[in-house]
Design an enzyme around this catalytic site. Sequence first.
Site, PDB file in Angstrom:
ATOM      1  CG  ASP A 189      -2.148   0.979   1.215  1.00 56.61           C
ATOM      2  OD1 ASP A 189      -3.126   0.775   0.410  1.00 56.61           O
ATOM      3  OD2 ASP A 189      -2.002   2.046   1.620  1.00 56.61           O
ATOM      4  CE1 TYR A 315      -5.205   6.790  -0.410  1.00 51.49           C
ATOM      5  CE2 TYR A 315      -4.991   6.840   2.022  1.00 51.49           C
ATOM      6  CZ  TYR A 315      -5.292   6.247   0.966  1.00 51.49           C
ATOM      7  OH  TYR A 315      -5.149   4.833   1.172  1.00 51.49           O
ATOM      8  CG  HIS A 366      -4.569  -4.049   0.730  1.00 51.36           C
ATOM      9  ND1 HIS A 366      -4.270  -3.345  -0.275  1.00 51.36           N
ATOM     10  CD2 HIS A 366      -4.544  -3.155   1.911  1.00 51.36           C
ATOM     11  CE1 HIS A 366      -3.795  -2.167  -0.173  1.00 51.36           C
ATOM     12  NE2 HIS A 366      -3.771  -2.077   1.182  1.00 51.36           N
TER      13      HIS A 366
END
Length: 390
Positions: A189, A315, A366
């Site tokens: 990630d 982000y 994930h």
Amino acid sequence: MKTPTTAGTPVSGAVRPFRAAIEQAALDDLNDRLDRTRWPDALPDAGWEYGVPVTYLRELVEYWRTGYDWRSQEERLNAFPQFLTEIDGADVHFLHVRSPEPDAVPLIMTHGWPGSVLEFLDVIGPLTDPRSFGGDPADAFHVVIPSIPGYGFSGPTRETNWDYRRVARAWAELMERLGYQRYGAQGGDWGSGISRELGLVVPERLIGIHLNSPPTFPVGDPSGLGELDRQRLDSWARHQNETSGYVAVQSTRPQTLAYALNDSPVGQLAWIVEKFQEWTDSTGVPESAVDRDHMLTNVTLYWLTATAGSSARLYKESARAWTDAAPSRVPTGFAVFPHDITLPVRAFAEELDHIVHWTEMPRGGHFAAMEEPKLLVADIQTFFRSLSAY
């Protein structure tokens, strides 16, 4: 494994010990808020298509309130050496677990969102002391596992421009501060992007980079792709259409989101648990893929450290740089877990990375270190063992 590296000798005074010790008042406040949850309405039999089902979340919250024990999980974390150090104006929390093997290779491991350093607790022992787990002592690592600034005990951040590239520069400083001159990097990630960027910041220091959950953005020419890569390119379209809402919010208005998540533990729980259901090799509920207490500890850490907003800001800060990556020549390995949110397109990855190792895993998703720690550990060891040729 790769040529032995210098053992770390921390810079005196720059690193201070740390132990998690949440005040009881904070835990009491959490329980009080859980008791006073104002539940929303829900469509009957909607399942997960509209988001986390109320019936599922009510049961999970009841367990969080009456069956879950933060103190035992806090004790588990505190069994590992932890430290704080200030880098570039931010406090950086990290685990630093030295191997008993003198020639162990230093390895910095980086989590992503909505993860934390807690993801790695099940892999620390096998990586640092493989001899005790039936493995080869030549495959040992000294592991450094930092919390990204803005996450967990490294949060919240207090200024703008903490993007993933700045985090990579901070990691270079951290490893320098710990006395490691040559080391490997591993992550998934955000940890994937940070680890890769570390190889651009200090390529001479990186032995190799091992990535799980490594995104390859659909920016290349798809005309020459094979069938598998075309299918994986299609997964990006599905992600954009169905499951990327969190990206849109966190990369544009993280502060607005923070008010809801920072005030409601059930809101924080739902925001994260949805990803554990969608991004794992789960059947029905996320607990079929990850341990329930382990998952709740990860969520509880976000709540107790009040880092919903600062973690989301990564982000916003990084949005401009996502598809502006420079080629890396550091030997790189990919571990592809089939139930991840998106899967890497190898043809595109090879345009940017010096790929010398690629494993298609039989299962997992994930959160590889939580879902399939044995598979992840074995692949990390195999990758770094192979680098003697480079």
